[in-house]
Write an enzyme that holds these catalytic residues in place. Structure first.
Site, PDB file in Angstrom:
ATOM      1  CG  ASN A 537      -1.916   1.064   1.280  1.00 44.71           C
ATOM      2  OD1 ASN A 537      -1.866   2.007   0.501  1.00 44.71           O
ATOM      3  ND2 ASN A 537      -2.858   0.951   2.203  1.00 44.71           N
ATOM      4  CG  ASN A 596       0.442   5.687  11.703  1.00 49.61           C
ATOM      5  OD1 ASN A 596       1.480   5.039  11.722  1.00 49.61           O
ATOM      6  ND2 ASN A 596      -0.390   5.682  10.667  1.00 49.61           N
ATOM      7  CB  CYS A 599       3.090   5.369   7.999  1.00 47.50           C
ATOM      8  SG  CYS A 599       2.791   5.478   6.229  1.00 47.50           S
TER       9      CYS A 599
END
Length: 870
Positions: A537, A596, A599
């Site tokens: 992704n 987060n 990533c």
């Protein structure tokens, strides 16, 4: 005549297709595409959720699969065997255009019959619970006349509402034509008994060998019960209406089939030559039954052509394979004999204009009569309904069938319903089942009991005694299944649909300063015909404004106060940026915050995501900023792109985080197009490294989960992510220390409906283990994990190959010879191969068992002493 088995059948054509083995059922279930708005389900008259029950077979949840079937179709086993699946579910299967349809009928029968088997005496697993409401002394009661599919389905549905049910039938066994009118090689008696027993367990009282109108007065039923349901079928066969029909040797098709069902106990003498008159499935079954009972020549006569026959293709195919002669466009004129049959006079027919059925009307051809000798004539031209009972109950008839007011089967007598063949003139078993369900729903409404039927909420456990409620770091939800922060949680509308489906919580797609994403964004790894083994992704965080996301979070929490909403955040590594967004999240009512720090692409180049997560000091610093302002629990999402996952985990602990989430996606380059040399995903010929997820990352995620859970310096609750596709995966992660699990790629593949398998599968597993809550699973496998040097080296495993189940593919030999320790010997004798294991070389590595396609063929025994060295 020569009797040969038709294609796809067992060698004896008079034996039913055997119940699938567990391995065969799992293999067949794995072929299912799990279609959304599946054509197979839409083609099912009883509304069975076909993809759902097949998926549960694929994940090993057989009882859950059976429950899915029986909730919609109380006669799931019978219909699995007797339904004309080629015209219904299998005929609509999308795999038909790819290779061949899924064996839906056989899978349905497998699930129901397997789940109904009593548990082995050695197991501690409790017997399956029933969801049937008990009838109270004051409960309304319903009498059902006829223990066939329609009557039994009606009884099962009424029992769920707590209605007292008594079923009357004149035969010695329940099942209707399923028991004594369908040939046993299509519908085994034990399959019928399986469904009947379940309905008896549900509390329906069966009064067999009891004929209403003879043993019990019809008027007594009206007096003693609140409603009466007529599910009596059509009864006796129709007459041919030609001279000689009363001669000895003229028999009804259902009587002949009954003799075939009786088997060795039947003493029918049909003579050498048998004629069957009719063109439906019953006629072709009767022809096959005549062969079974010893007739040497069997001929079937039908007044229309092969195009107009309503018979199932498999019934025609079997009759042909048994040597039955079929004479189309031929009708009997007279049966000849002197006390008993000796011949039949026929005439040829041609097809004229269509009649009321839409089929072309057969017309005799003048001067075409001819005579053929026969010993037995079998009538198979349909059935006629009984009249006395209907008249006694005030039910009008029209052309031999009951007159009903609407699709529910209610008659002019408001206490009487007529359903099944007596109302529709004859249809499939599954249509009778649906008629029984519809009538029962109408009766429940008429009796004012609709409020008693309480649907199970999708977030509830599916078995009594199990509660899936979860508290993870103070974030509470009805079950431990969360959606991970990714495209599936991008908007409030998506989250609402997920919660409606039954998900216990969501982690919102990461919120920060809006990003303009590229196309395409996803690259897939497919392997050996399996789609999405891995997914790369390159999409970044939310491309929608921060306030839009926050407003939708607030609205979702207002609408779904009991389900968990966690806001995933990523902003610049500046205290004021974090202070601002955390304060704004506090005002939404969100249940938690996920930071987060994982990533690995796009954002890390900007000093965020994995650029933070790879540096424990940054993890601690930013988490401390957040903890200063938050009013809700904070989870730190860890990146797997590190040497030791425990170091950022300890940093999260030092910053007083409430828990951790892991793993985020793995840095990856998923593939290259061999024609264009462009990377995958391809953005006008160029690409970038991405975040890898999907089933293939599960081993890495499980290792890192157990590393965090087993570190005494961390001690934080864990929300696990990585390769979770079914309930097995979820249970494994919990055993390794997770309190909740987050699902992403699998939902991108299959949709939100995946929650059904997760909830049902975990509920069944907990019950089987004697546990009551997912919390009782957390960390139970950790004591079994240690350093390599702590492993027991005092014994070894020795492989054993079972010749009886070996398929002689010899893959184990090739794998052991070229990939392991050369312990398997291959001997060839008279064109056959034989495998043996050399105990001096076998080290018990298990590679042979892993490559073997035959389940259970290769097993291992423990021997004292160290592994072989050579």
């Amino acid at each position: 005549m020569t009797v040969e088995a038709s294609v796809g059948r067992v060698p004896d054509p008079f034996l039913p297709l055997p119940l699938l083995t567990a391995a065969a059922a799992r293999t067949e279930a794995d072929r299912c595409l799990y279609c959304f708005d599946a054509p197979c389900a839409r083609a099912c008259p009883s509304d069975v959720d076909v993809p759902s029950f097949i998926r549960k077979i694929a994940t090993g949840n057989i009882e859950g699969s059976a429950r899915t079937i029986l909730t919609a179709n109380p006669l799931g086993a019978i219909c699995g065997a007797a339904c004309p699946v080629e015209k219904l579910c299998e005929g609509a299967c999308v795999r038909t255009g790819m290779d061949h349809p899924i064996a839906i009928g056989r899978l349905q029968r497998f699930a129901v019959e397997t789940a109904a088997r009593p548990a082995p005496a050695t197991t501690t697993e409790p017997a399956p619970e029933t969801s049937t409401s008990a009838a109270t002394p004051s409960a309304p009661s319903v009498a059902i006349v006829g223990a066939g599919p329609a009557g039994l389905a009606c009884a099962a549905t009424l029992r769920k509402a707590g209605v007292a049910v008594t079923v009357y039938d004149g035969h010695e066994r329940a099942g209707g034509l399923g028991d004594h009118g369908i040939v046993p090689w299509r519908l085994p008696r034990e399959t019928v008994a399986c469904d009947v027993a379940a309905i008896e367990r549900a509390g329906a009282a069966l009064r067999l060998n009891t004929t209403v109108g003879k043993d019990v007065a019809a008027t007594a039923l009206l007096k003693d019960h609140d409603a009466v349901v007529l599910a009596i079928g059509l009864g006796h066969g129709k007459r041919l209406g030609i001279p000689g029909e009363d001669l000895e040797g003229v028999v009804d098709a259902l009587d002949l089939i009954g003799s075939a069902i009786a088997g060795a106990t039947s003493h029918v003498n049909l003579g050498r030559r048998v004629a069957v008159i009719g063109g439906g499935s019953t006629a072709f079954d009767a022809a096959a039954a005549a062969v079974r009972l010893g007739a040497e020549e069997v001929t079937l006569f039908y007044r229309r052509s092969a195009v107009e026959t309503p018979a199932y293709p498999h019934a025609i195919e079997l009759a042909r394979s048994l040597g039955v002669t079929i004479r189309w466009l031929t009708a009997p004129v007279e049966i000849c004999g002197d006390g008993s049959v000796w011949a039949v006079e026929f005439e040829h027919m041609r097809l004229g204009e269509p009649d009321a059925s839409g089929r072309r009307r057969p017309e005799p051809i003048e001067g075409s009569r001819f005579e053929l000798p026969f010993d037995t004539i079998v009538r198979a031209v349909g059935q006629a309904g009984p009249t006395d009972l209907l008249e006694a109950l005030g039910v009008a008839l029209n052309n031999g069938t009951a007159v009903v007011a609407d699709a529910t089967g209610r008659t002019a007598n408001p206490k009487v319903w007529a359903i099944g063949d007596i109302a529709n003139g004859g249809a499939e078993v599954v249509n009778a089942v649906q008629a029984g369900k519809v009538a029962a729903a109408a009766i429940i409404g008429a009796l004012g009991l609709a409020a008693r039927v309480v649907p199970v909420r999708p977030t509830d456990s599916t078995v009594p005694g199990v509660d899936l409620f979860t508290d993870m770091a103070g974030i509470r939800g009805p079950n431990p299944f969360w959606l991970a922060s990714c495209p599936i949680t991008n908007t409030g509308e998506m989250v609402a649909r997920a919660f409606d489906a039954g998900w216990g919580g969501v982690v919102w797609k990461t919120i920060g300063e809006p990003i303009t994403n590229v196309t395409s964004r996803l690259g897939a790894l497919n392997m050996d015909g399996r789609k999405l083994v891995g997914l790369s992704n390159i999409e970044l965080i939310s491309d929608r404004p921060i306030q839009t996301n926050l407003d939708e979070i607030a609205e979702i929490k207002r609408r779904y106060p009991t389900q968990a909403v966690v806001a995933s955040l990523m902003v610049e590594s500046k205290p004021e940026a974090w202070y601002d967004i955390v304060s704004r999240v506090n005002d939404t009512g969100a249940d938690g915050i996920e930071l987060n720090f994982g990533c690995p692409h796009g954002m890390s180049e900007r000093g965020m995501g994995a650029a933070v997560g790879q540096v424990p000091e940054y993890v601690q610093m930013i988490t401390e900023w957040v903890m200063e302002k938050t009013r809700v629990p904070v989870l730190v999402k860890l990146t797997p792109n590190v040497t030791d996952i425990r170091l950022p985990g300890r940093a999260a602990k030092a910053a007083r985080a409430d828990g951790v989430a892991l793993i985020n996606t793995i840095n990856s380059q998923i593939g290259v197009n061999l024609e264009t040399w462009a990377p995958n995903p391809d953005v006008r010929g160029r690409g970038s490294h991405g975040g890898y997820s999907g089933p293939a990352v599960k081993p890495i995620a499980q290792f890192m989960t157990s590393s965090i859970a087993g570190d005494p310096q961390i001690g934080l609750p864990i929300s696990a992510i990585g390769g979770i596709g079914d309930w097995h995966d979820a249970v494994e992660f919990m055993l390794l220390g997770a309190s909740t699990v987050q699902v992403g790629t699998s939902v991108m593949h299959w949709g939100f409906r995946l929650i059904d398998d997760l909830v049902d599968g975990m509920s069944m597993y907990l019950r089987a283990k004697g546990l009551h809550s997912p919390a009782e699973l957390v960390g139970k496998a950790l004591p079994n994990i240690g350093d390599w040097g702590q492993l027991d080296q005092s014994f070894r495993l020795l492989a054993q190959i079972d010749e009886a189940t070996c398929v002689h593919c010899n893959l184990c030999y090739a794998a052991c010879k070229d990939g392991a320790h050369q312990a398997i010997r291959l001997e060839r004798t008279n064109g056959t191969s034989r495998l043996t294991v050399d105990g001096d070389y076998c080290v018990g590595c298990r590679l042979c068992a892993y490559v073997c396609p035959a389940d259970g063929c290769i097993t291992f025994v423990e021997l004292e002493g160290a592994a072989a060295v050579h």
